[in-house]
Design a protein around this motif. Structure first.
Motif, mmCIF file in Angstrom:
data_model
loop_
_atom_site.group_PDB
_atom_site.id
_atom_site.type_symbol
_atom_site.label_atom_id
_atom_site.label_comp_id
_atom_site.label_asym_id
_atom_site.label_seq_id
_atom_site.Cartn_x
_atom_site.Cartn_y
_atom_site.Cartn_z
ATOM 1 N N TYR A 104 0.831 -1.203 0.000
ATOM 2 C CA TYR A 104 0.000 0.000 0.000
ATOM 3 C C TYR A 104 0.865 1.251 0.000
ATOM 4 N N GLN A 107 2.491 1.630 -3.377
ATOM 5 C CA GLN A 107 1.520 2.084 -4.369
ATOM 6 C C GLN A 107 1.218 3.567 -4.185
ATOM 7 N N ASN A 108 1.080 3.993 -2.937
ATOM 8 C CA ASN A 108 0.854 5.416 -2.674
ATOM 9 C C ASN A 108 2.046 6.249 -3.123
ATOM 10 N N GLU A 109 3.232 5.732 -2.864
ATOM 11 C CA GLU A 109 4.444 6.433 -3.287
ATOM 12 C C GLU A 109 4.495 6.546 -4.813
ATOM 13 N N ILE A 110 4.132 5.462 -5.496
ATOM 14 C CA ILE A 110 4.110 5.472 -6.958
ATOM 15 C C ILE A 110 3.078 6.482 -7.462
ATOM 16 N N GLU A 111 1.896 6.487 -6.841
ATOM 17 C CA GLU A 111 0.859 7.437 -7.236
ATOM 18 C C GLU A 111 1.324 8.872 -7.007
ATOM 19 N N LEU A 112 1.973 9.098 -5.881
ATOM 20 C CA LEU A 112 2.487 10.434 -5.579
ATOM 21 C C LEU A 112 3.531 10.848 -6.614
ATOM 22 N N LYS A 114 3.755 9.745 -9.659
ATOM 23 C CA LYS A 114 3.049 9.978 -10.926
ATOM 24 C C LYS A 114 2.419 11.365 -10.936
ATOM 25 N N LYS A 115 1.794 11.729 -9.816
ATOM 26 C CA LYS A 115 1.165 13.051 -9.736
ATOM 27 C C LYS A 115 2.214 14.150 -9.811
ATOM 28 N N GLU A 118 3.241 14.451 -13.322
ATOM 29 C CA GLU A 118 2.194 15.130 -14.089
ATOM 30 C C GLU A 118 2.235 16.640 -13.843
#
Length: 176
Positions: A104, A107-112, A114-115, A118
């Motif tokens: 988890y 995944q949060n680190e990856i999402e962060l 990615k954001k 972006e």
């Protein structure tokens, strides 16, 4: 029948099942024999679930025979193996929870990330548009300055030419 039962695990469970049948029928000595055979196989194959079931069946059988000392001995063995299984299960659950938490977190680190990427891309795009606008604006201003400069140069030449012509006309008109 027992020898054709398949795997050792199946044989041990089959023997424990027969032990339960004899226990339910009130044939406790016979039940103990089957539970002990199941226990022997369970110990050989390191099947804690089978060992636990055998210990419990033997303990219950000795209790029914009023041999409380042996019943207590086998019950304590049953309890130790049950605690061991419980601890292993809890350790597995803890490891699973930790692994899920780490997953988890990743995944949060990856999402962060990615954001953030972006956002950086949007900033880069904005900067490109701004730079392009500045270049276009500067180019237009430069072109206007050049045009005005040329126009002013032409006007100055025209004025000088007119002054020269006016002087010539004035000089001719004074000569007349």
């Amino acid at each position: 029948i027992i020898n054709s039962a398949g795997t050792q695990y199946d044989k041990a469970n089959f023997l424990n099942d027969w032990g339960r049948i004899f226990f339910e029928r009130g044939e406790h000595e016979q039940a103990i024999l089957y539970f002990e055979e199941g226990l022997s196989i369970g110990l050989n194959i390191f099947s804690k679930a089978t060992i636990k079931e055998s210990y419990k069946g033997i303990s219950d059988s000795y209790t029914a025979l009023n041999d409380y000392q042996l019943a207590l001995d086998y019950y304590q063995r049953f309890q130790r193996i049950e605690d061991s299984i419980f601890n292993e299960t809890n350790i597995k659950k803890i490891v699973d929870v930790q692994a899920n938490y780490e997953l988890y977190k990743k995944q949060n680190e990856i999402e962060l990330l990615k954001k953030e990427a972006e956002i950086n891309n949007l900033k880069l795009s904005k900067n490109k548009v701004l730079n392009f606008s500045l270049i276009i604006g500067s180019s237009l201003i430069l072109i206007m300055v050049i045009v005005l400069f040329q126009k002013n140069k032409i006007r100055t030449k025209t004025n000088q030419l007119l002054k020269k012509k006016n002087k010539e006309i004035l000089a001719k008109s004074q000569n007349i």
